[in-house]
Scaffold this active site. Structure first.
Site, mmCIF file in Angstrom:
data_model
loop_
_atom_site.group_PDB
_atom_site.id
_atom_site.type_symbol
_atom_site.label_atom_id
_atom_site.label_comp_id
_atom_site.label_asym_id
_atom_site.label_seq_id
_atom_site.Cartn_x
_atom_site.Cartn_y
_atom_site.Cartn_z
ATOM 1 N N LEU A 174 0.828 -1.210 0.000
ATOM 2 C CA LEU A 174 0.000 0.000 0.000
ATOM 3 C C LEU A 174 0.864 1.263 0.000
ATOM 4 O O LEU A 174 0.345 2.371 0.044
ATOM 5 C CB LEU A 174 -0.926 0.003 1.221
ATOM 6 C CG LEU A 174 -2.040 -1.046 1.219
ATOM 7 C CD1 LEU A 174 -2.909 -0.902 2.452
ATOM 8 C CD2 LEU A 174 -2.894 -0.953 -0.030
ATOM 9 N N THR A 207 12.076 -2.862 1.283
ATOM 10 C CA THR A 207 11.412 -3.843 2.138
ATOM 11 C C THR A 207 12.081 -5.197 1.957
ATOM 12 O O THR A 207 13.098 -5.314 1.268
ATOM 13 C CB THR A 207 9.901 -3.876 1.827
ATOM 14 O OG1 THR A 207 9.253 -4.734 2.765
ATOM 15 C CG2 THR A 207 9.609 -4.356 0.417
ATOM 16 N N LYS A 243 16.610 -5.337 2.825
ATOM 17 C CA LYS A 243 17.001 -4.337 3.821
ATOM 18 C C LYS A 243 18.435 -4.487 4.310
ATOM 19 O O LYS A 243 19.104 -3.486 4.591
ATOM 20 C CB LYS A 243 16.059 -4.401 5.032
ATOM 21 C CG LYS A 243 14.655 -3.890 4.757
ATOM 22 C CD LYS A 243 13.833 -3.873 6.027
ATOM 23 C CE LYS A 243 12.421 -3.382 5.763
ATOM 24 N NZ LYS A 243 11.638 -3.240 6.995
ATOM 25 N N ASN A 291 15.836 0.848 5.545
ATOM 26 C CA ASN A 291 14.587 0.744 4.779
ATOM 27 C C ASN A 291 14.335 1.973 3.910
ATOM 28 O O ASN A 291 13.315 2.056 3.243
ATOM 29 C CB ASN A 291 13.398 0.534 5.726
ATOM 30 C CG ASN A 291 13.001 1.810 6.448
ATOM 31 O OD1 ASN A 291 13.859 2.569 6.898
ATOM 32 N ND2 ASN A 291 11.700 2.056 6.556
ATOM 33 N N ASP A 316 12.012 2.656 10.127
ATOM 34 C CA ASP A 316 11.219 1.635 10.833
ATOM 35 C C ASP A 316 11.253 1.889 12.333
ATOM 36 O O ASP A 316 10.250 1.717 13.032
ATOM 37 C CB ASP A 316 11.763 0.229 10.551
ATOM 38 C CG ASP A 316 11.317 -0.321 9.202
ATOM 39 O OD1 ASP A 316 10.300 0.177 8.675
ATOM 40 O OD2 ASP A 316 11.980 -1.231 8.687
ATOM 41 N N GLY A 372 9.784 -12.301 17.432
ATOM 42 C CA GLY A 372 10.492 -12.352 16.163
ATOM 43 C C GLY A 372 11.923 -11.878 16.291
ATOM 44 O O GLY A 372 12.312 -11.288 17.299
ATOM 45 N N GLY A 429 13.645 -11.023 12.949
ATOM 46 C CA GLY A 429 13.988 -10.614 11.586
ATOM 47 C C GLY A 429 14.225 -9.117 11.489
ATOM 48 O O GLY A 429 14.531 -8.454 12.480
ATOM 49 N N GLY A 430 14.065 -8.562 10.271
ATOM 50 C CA GLY A 430 14.353 -7.151 10.023
ATOM 51 C C GLY A 430 13.534 -6.202 10.870
ATOM 52 O O GLY A 430 14.073 -5.274 11.490
ATOM 53 N N TYR A 437 -0.106 -4.770 9.373
ATOM 54 C CA TYR A 437 -1.167 -3.777 9.140
ATOM 55 C C TYR A 437 -2.288 -4.270 8.231
ATOM 56 O O TYR A 437 -3.282 -3.576 8.019
ATOM 57 C CB TYR A 437 -0.570 -2.474 8.589
ATOM 58 C CG TYR A 437 -0.045 -2.527 7.174
ATOM 59 C CD1 TYR A 437 -0.889 -2.323 6.077
ATOM 60 C CD2 TYR A 437 1.308 -2.732 6.916
ATOM 61 C CE1 TYR A 437 -0.395 -2.343 4.784
ATOM 62 C CE2 TYR A 437 1.801 -2.748 5.630
ATOM 63 C CZ TYR A 437 0.946 -2.556 4.567
ATOM 64 O OH TYR A 437 1.432 -2.579 3.272
ATOM 65 N N GLY A 482 -0.828 -1.975 13.268
ATOM 66 C CA GLY A 482 0.319 -1.859 12.373
ATOM 67 C C GLY A 482 0.202 -0.688 11.416
ATOM 68 O O GLY A 482 1.213 -0.218 10.882
#
Length: 539
Positions: free
Chosen positions: A258, A302, A306, A327, A342, A365, A367-368, A451, A472
């Protein structure tokens, strides 16, 4: 020789041509009637009809009543990517009769033109209709000059060349070709495929006579085609010129992002002459080449790029260097500079509700997104615990950031100030069991970085226990707003960005609900016959 003056056609046609499809003439006319109010340049795909010749009288009547319409008749054969199963002679008969039924232009495939006997094409031209000779390559972007040389001897009013973009730079190949042909004002060029959106938006700037867009989402007549309203309203194609700066969101996959609607809305609101594209980047090397060729002024980066892009940046902000991921990329004087928004997108919304210094946070998590959450909250003075399904990854991140790891069974026994979900669990299209259960939510605040959908399973669980939440969307808009400011130097219109994202998500949710209802309806078992019903009643 061409029988219709190009100047006359140029005065009639718009920049965007909308293909009209339908299984019946009535369906086709219904769609045309809806589209013509906004876009009077239409292509009628006669090959979608079972009996195209029988539809021509109705189409002639429609064109007689809608004199502002400029209409292309296309009856593309199956061998060339169309739906018409008849022979070449039948195709030519349909196009010839379309020419005498009020159509202004007919589209003939190059392969059909090359197969015609001497004099047959001249008969079509003698009707007074303008001619497009087109070539579609559904596999790749190859030697476009050779295709042009094959089409040129037919002296059409428009030469249409449509390859498929397998890479982002295939768009550059097409647009450079169009630019080289600047003495030909009749070239129509666009790349098909997810990576081809660049040519659909920037092709006109390169010199394409016009482009194509679907009537609505779901009515695409070529891979990668986007809706006319999106092309006109979101990408503002009528306003893209040589001075328009190009930005984009790069990653894989990128189709459902989006970011384009959010950022293009912000550009429009702040009267910035810029356009923001979705860049399907399968390889970082392809993306970097595109950045310098277009050139692209800035990128939202994204997954999965990244971390990989860090090695190609001239300089980064301290936070990106610490996290090992960026990002946001800004291009200045040919060099690339990296930022991480971010972190602000995560810590900002939390700090509106509580102080992070001394707070106890749980991050799901490693991750990134999780790295941004962990480093961002640690930088603000929070004590951070990491829960990840792969313990080794969590331990590595904890060591790098000065955080701690926690086991799943210990979560329910621990009280937190905030829990942040930085995994894709709960995202539309992502399958996976929830990480936490109701008993684990011993916290003052739950923040889900996902989100889409608007309400994730985790947020629903928190609501049920009357725990305050952060969606989100807030993070998505916050990080995007900071990117807008880095790109433009202007304050971001955050409220408008938030409004358009929520609206888009609600539309998606409504569309998904309608699709589910339709699917359920079609799968509904047939009712038993009346004789069976009567027999059961007697029993």
């Amino acid at each position: 020789m061409p029988t219709v003056a190009p100047q006359f056609l140029r005065s009639r046609i718009g920049k965007v041509c909308v293909p009209i499809i339908g299984a019946t003439p009535a369906e086709m006319l219904e769609k045309a009637s809806a589209v013509v109010k906004e876009t009077p340049f239409l292509e009628f795909r006669l090959d979608y009809l079972e009996k195209p010749l029988l539809a021509l009288p109705k189409l002639k009547h429609f064109l007689g009543e809608n004199t502002a319409v400029t209409a292309i008749a296309t009856c593309r054969r199956a061998a060339n990517g169309g739906k018409f199963a008849g022979p070449l002679a039948a195709e030519m008969e349909i196009l010839s009769k379309a020419a005498t039924s009020g159509f202004h232009i007919v589209d003939l495939e190059l392969e059909s033109a090359e197969s015609l006997k001497k004099g047959e094409l001249q008969k079509l031209r003698e009707t007074g209709v303008a001619l497009i000779v087109s070539h579609h390559d559904f596999t790749a972007t190859k030697d476009l000059d050779t295709i042009f040389k094959r089409i040129e001897p037919f002296q059409p009013d428009f030469i249409k060349i449509v390859p498929t973009a397998k890479t982002l730079t295939d768009n550059v190949t097409l647009m450079r070709f169009i630019e080289r042909m600047d003495n030909h004002s009749n070239i129509v060029g666009v790349c098909m495929g997810d990576a081809g959106i660049i040519s659909r938006v920037l092709g006109l700037r390169a010199g394409s006579a016009f482009t194509f867009a679907a009537a609505t989402a779901g009515e695409e007549t070529a891979p990668g085609q986007i809706a006319a309203r999106t092309l006109i309203e979101t990408y503002r194609i009528d306003q893209v010129d040589a001075a328009t700066k190009v930005y984009g969101v790069a990653g894989n996959p990128i189709r459902s992002s989006l970011s384009p609607i959010m950022m293009n809305t912000a550009f429009r609101r702040e009267t910035v002459n810029a356009v923001y594209l979705a860049l399907q980047a399968n390889k970082l090397s392809d993306l970097l080449k595109l950045v310098h060729e277009i050139p692209i002024q800035g990128l939202s980066v994204t997954m999965p790029l990244k971390q990989e892009i860090m090695a190609h940046l001239e300089k980064t902000d301290p936070l990106s260097a610490k996290i090992g991921a960026c990002n946001t990329v800004l291009r200045q004087d040919g060099k690339l500079y990296g930022f991480n928004t971010d972190v602000a997108g995560i810590t900002g919304p939390i700090e509106k509700r509580m102080a992070l210094r001394g707070a106890k946070a749980l991050v799901l998590g490693a991750g990134g997104a999780a790295r941004a959450a962990v480093f961002g909250m640690r930088d603000k003075g929070a004590e951070v615990f990491i829960l990840n399904r792969t313990a080794e990854t969590a331990q590595k991140l904890a060591k790098q950031s000065g955080s701690k790891t926690i086991k799943k069974e210990a979560v329910a026994k621990t009280t937190f100030d905030v829990i942040v979900n930085a995994t894709p669990i709960g995202m539309t299209g992502i399958k996976g069991a929830p990480i936490l259960e109701a008993v684990d939510l011993n916290t003052k605040l739950v923040f889900d970085l996902v989100y889409n959908p608007l309400e994730t399973p985790l947020l629903r669980l928190a609501r049920q226990q009357s725990i305050p939440i952060i969606t989100g969307i807030e993070m998505f808009v916050q990080q995007g707003a900071r990117q807008f400011e880095i790109f433009t130097g202007k304050p971001a219109p955050e409220e408008e960005m938030l409004r358009v994202v929520i609206h888009a998500l609600r539309q998606q949710a409504e569309s998904a609900t309608e699709t589910s209802a339709l699917t359920a309806k079609t799968k509904k078992p047939p009712e038993r016959s009346s004789s069976i019903k009567n027999r059961s009643q007697k029993n």
